[in-house]
Write a protein that holds these residues in place. Structure first.
Motif, PDB file in Angstrom:
ATOM      1  N   LYS A  36     -29.174 -32.283  12.143  1.00  0.00           N
ATOM      2  CA  LYS A  36     -30.394 -33.285  12.370  1.00  0.00           C
ATOM      3  C   LYS A  36     -30.769 -34.052  10.916  1.00  0.00           C
ATOM      4  CE  LYS A  36     -34.498 -30.450  13.813  1.00  0.00           C
ATOM      5  NZ  LYS A  36     -35.253 -29.870  13.632  1.00  0.00           N
ATOM      6  N   ALA A  37     -30.609 -33.850   9.920  1.00  0.00           N
ATOM      7  CA  ALA A  37     -31.396 -34.155   8.899  1.00  0.00           C
ATOM      8  C   ALA A  37     -30.748 -35.745   8.999  1.00  0.00           C
ATOM      9  CB  ALA A  37     -30.715 -33.794   7.211  1.00  0.00           C
ATOM     10  N   VAL A  38     -29.931 -36.155   9.273  1.00  0.00           N
ATOM     11  CA  VAL A  38     -29.344 -37.517  10.048  1.00  0.00           C
ATOM     12  C   VAL A  38     -29.521 -38.502  11.015  1.00  0.00           C
ATOM     13  CG1 VAL A  38     -26.809 -37.802   8.160  1.00  0.00           C
ATOM     14  CG2 VAL A  38     -26.618 -36.947  10.013  1.00  0.00           C
ATOM     15  N   GLN A  39     -29.643 -37.321  12.144  1.00  0.00           N
ATOM     16  CA  GLN A  39     -30.035 -37.829  13.371  1.00  0.00           C
ATOM     17  C   GLN A  39     -29.630 -39.105  14.196  1.00  0.00           C
ATOM     18  OE1 GLN A  39     -33.809 -37.761  14.027  1.00  0.00           O
ATOM     19  NE2 GLN A  39     -34.769 -35.421  13.734  1.00  0.00           N
ATOM     20  N   ASP A  40     -29.754 -40.114  14.102  1.00  0.00           N
ATOM     21  CA  ASP A  40     -28.784 -41.031  14.349  1.00  0.00           C
ATOM     22  C   ASP A  40     -28.872 -42.339  13.791  1.00  0.00           C
ATOM     23  OD1 ASP A  40     -31.231 -41.663  14.842  1.00  0.00           O
ATOM     24  OD2 ASP A  40     -31.332 -42.216  17.038  1.00  0.00           O
ATOM     25  N   GLN A  41     -29.020 -42.071  12.114  1.00  0.00           N
ATOM     26  CA  GLN A  41     -29.514 -42.988  11.609  1.00  0.00           C
ATOM     27  C   GLN A  41     -27.581 -43.433  11.096  1.00  0.00           C
ATOM     28  OE1 GLN A  41     -32.369 -40.566   9.462  1.00  0.00           O
ATOM     29  NE2 GLN A  41     -33.555 -41.996   9.234  1.00  0.00           N
ATOM     30  N   VAL A  42     -26.948 -42.085  10.691  1.00  0.00           N
ATOM     31  CA  VAL A  42     -25.776 -41.903  10.054  1.00  0.00           C
ATOM     32  C   VAL A  42     -24.898 -41.660  10.863  1.00  0.00           C
ATOM     33  CG1 VAL A  42     -24.239 -41.903   8.497  1.00  0.00           C
ATOM     34  CG2 VAL A  42     -26.512 -41.493   7.752  1.00  0.00           C
ATOM     35  N   ASP A  43     -23.869 -41.747  11.677  1.00  0.00           N
ATOM     36  CA  ASP A  43     -22.672 -40.893  12.498  1.00  0.00           C
ATOM     37  C   ASP A  43     -22.053 -39.894  11.425  1.00  0.00           C
ATOM     38  OD1 ASP A  43     -21.203 -40.751  14.668  1.00  0.00           O
ATOM     39  OD2 ASP A  43     -20.045 -42.444  15.304  1.00  0.00           O
ATOM     40  N   PHE A  44     -22.379 -38.494  11.971  1.00  0.00           N
ATOM     41  CA  PHE A  44     -21.666 -37.736  11.202  1.00  0.00           C
ATOM     42  C   PHE A  44     -20.012 -36.813  12.330  1.00  0.00           C
ATOM     43  CE2 PHE A  44     -21.692 -37.167   7.378  1.00  0.00           C
ATOM     44  CZ  PHE A  44     -23.263 -37.210   6.105  1.00  0.00           C
TER      45      PHE A  44
END
Ligand code: IPM
Ligand code: MN
Length: 344
Positions: free
Chosen positions: A30-38
């Motif tokens: 949720k915190a990274v959403q689509d900004q970083v790929d996890f």
């Protein structure tokens, strides 16, 4: 948006570890959403696996785990398995084989949490516990076992290399904080190791003229954790002292439901591992009563370790907001977890 995909191995482990870890993973997503790929991959290591097929961990799994960017861990330990088997065989094996020499344990009293201390206005310090040496090395043994003449030894291993790297980490960390390092040891009795630690602190301190430092015996430190926690900024200490002191310190900030930790390989050679300080809590396991906050805060530490400070802040703020609204007495895993996630 970065192009890198961060690969995370998830080991929920035993007991309440299985209940809280999904919320830690969800918090990252949720915190990274689509900004970083996890991406996440689950590993079913722990008591269940051990009881089923005898596997604690093996070289193949270890080699695979080494390829990840980080590990998210729940808790290890189960009353059906003899004490020490999983703790040593799995948890400590990971910390040692992945050379996670900094065991980082922030002690912070969040607003809204009721501390058992009557004088707790502000508590905010970090314990840098050495993670790969001391009495945890497993040096020692037993002779004449199960006879009246049994001898059991546990030898504390302390290397200058091992102490210096955590001392350096502590001073670096202090530079980003209130610039004070406290060495906690027992140099009045453990004259060999204690003296070495002190000389290393004195030497490293010369490179950090802005950072002040002092020394405290561990027994005295247990008093000040209660009576004057404000005197601490960064505490650096050996493996066993750090283990004991952080349980006590955790209790002063509302119990281990809010205590997160990072087992950090600060050289970056192997993945670091993030876990709540609490154990598997067999007494409440399976009842949905475990507070997922510590696991969620550990997820925040994972993000911060990659430099995703904004995302980590969002996780911390969400937990803080939940505490401010409900205090620290609400304990239904699903409810607490869902609400924290909704605040991220
Ligand atoms: C901790 C735990 C572990 C430790 C045990 C479970 C091996 O108490 O993470 O503090 O002693 O380090
Ligand atoms: Mn412990």
């Amino acid at each position: 948006m970065t192009n890198k995909t961060y690969r995370i191995a998830v080991i929920p482990g035993d007991g309440i570890g299985k209940e809280v870890t999904p919320f830690a993973q969800a918090a990252i997503e949720k915190a990274v959403q689509d900004q970083v790929d996890f991406t996440f991959k689950q590993y079913d290591l722990g008591a269940e696996r051990y009881l089923n097929d005898g596997t604690i961990i093996n070289d193949e799994i270890l080699a695979e785990l080494k390829t990840y960017d980080a590990i998210l861990l729940g808790a290890i330990g189960d009353p059906r398995v003899q004490a020490g088997v999983l703790e040593r065989g799995l948890l400590l094996r990971l910390r040692f084989d992945l050379d996670q020499y900094v065991n980082l344990r922030p002690i912070k009293l969040y607003k809204g949490v009721t501390s058992p201390l009557s004088n707790a206005d502000e508590i905010d310090y970090v314990v840098v516990r050495e993670g790969t040496e001391g009495l945890y090395c497993g040096a020692g043994g037993a002779v004449r076992k199960n006879t009246p003449n049994e001898v059991a030894t546990e030898v504390s291993i302390n290397t200058a290399y091992g102490a210096e790297r955590v001392v350096r980490y502590a001073f670096d960390l202090a530079m980003k904080r209130r610039k004070h390092v406290t060495l906690v040891h027992k140099k009045n009795v453990l004259v060999n190791a204690g003296d070495m630690w002190q000389r290393i602190v004195n030497k490293v301190a010369q490179e950090y003229p802005e950072v002040t430092h002092d020394y405290m015996h561990v027994d005295a430190a247990t008093i000040y954790v209660i009576t004057d926690p404000q005197r601490f900024d960064v505490v650096v200490t050996d493996n066993l002292f750090g283990d004991i002191l952080t349980d006590e310190a955790g209790a002063t900030v509302g119990g281990i439901g809010y205590a997160a930790s990072g087992c950090i390989n600060a050289s970056g050679e192997y993945p670091s591992m993030f876990e709540p300080i609490h154990g598997s809590a067999p007494d409440i396991a399976g009842k949905g009563l475990a507070n997922p906050s510590a696991a969620i805060l550990s997820a925040g530490m994972l993000l911060r370790n990659f430099g995703f400070d904004d995302q980590a802040d969002r996780i911390e703020k969400a937990v803080e907001r939940h505490i401010e609204l409900h205090g620290n007495d609400q304990c239904a895993t699903q409810e607490v977890g869902d609400e924290i996630l909704s605040f991220i």
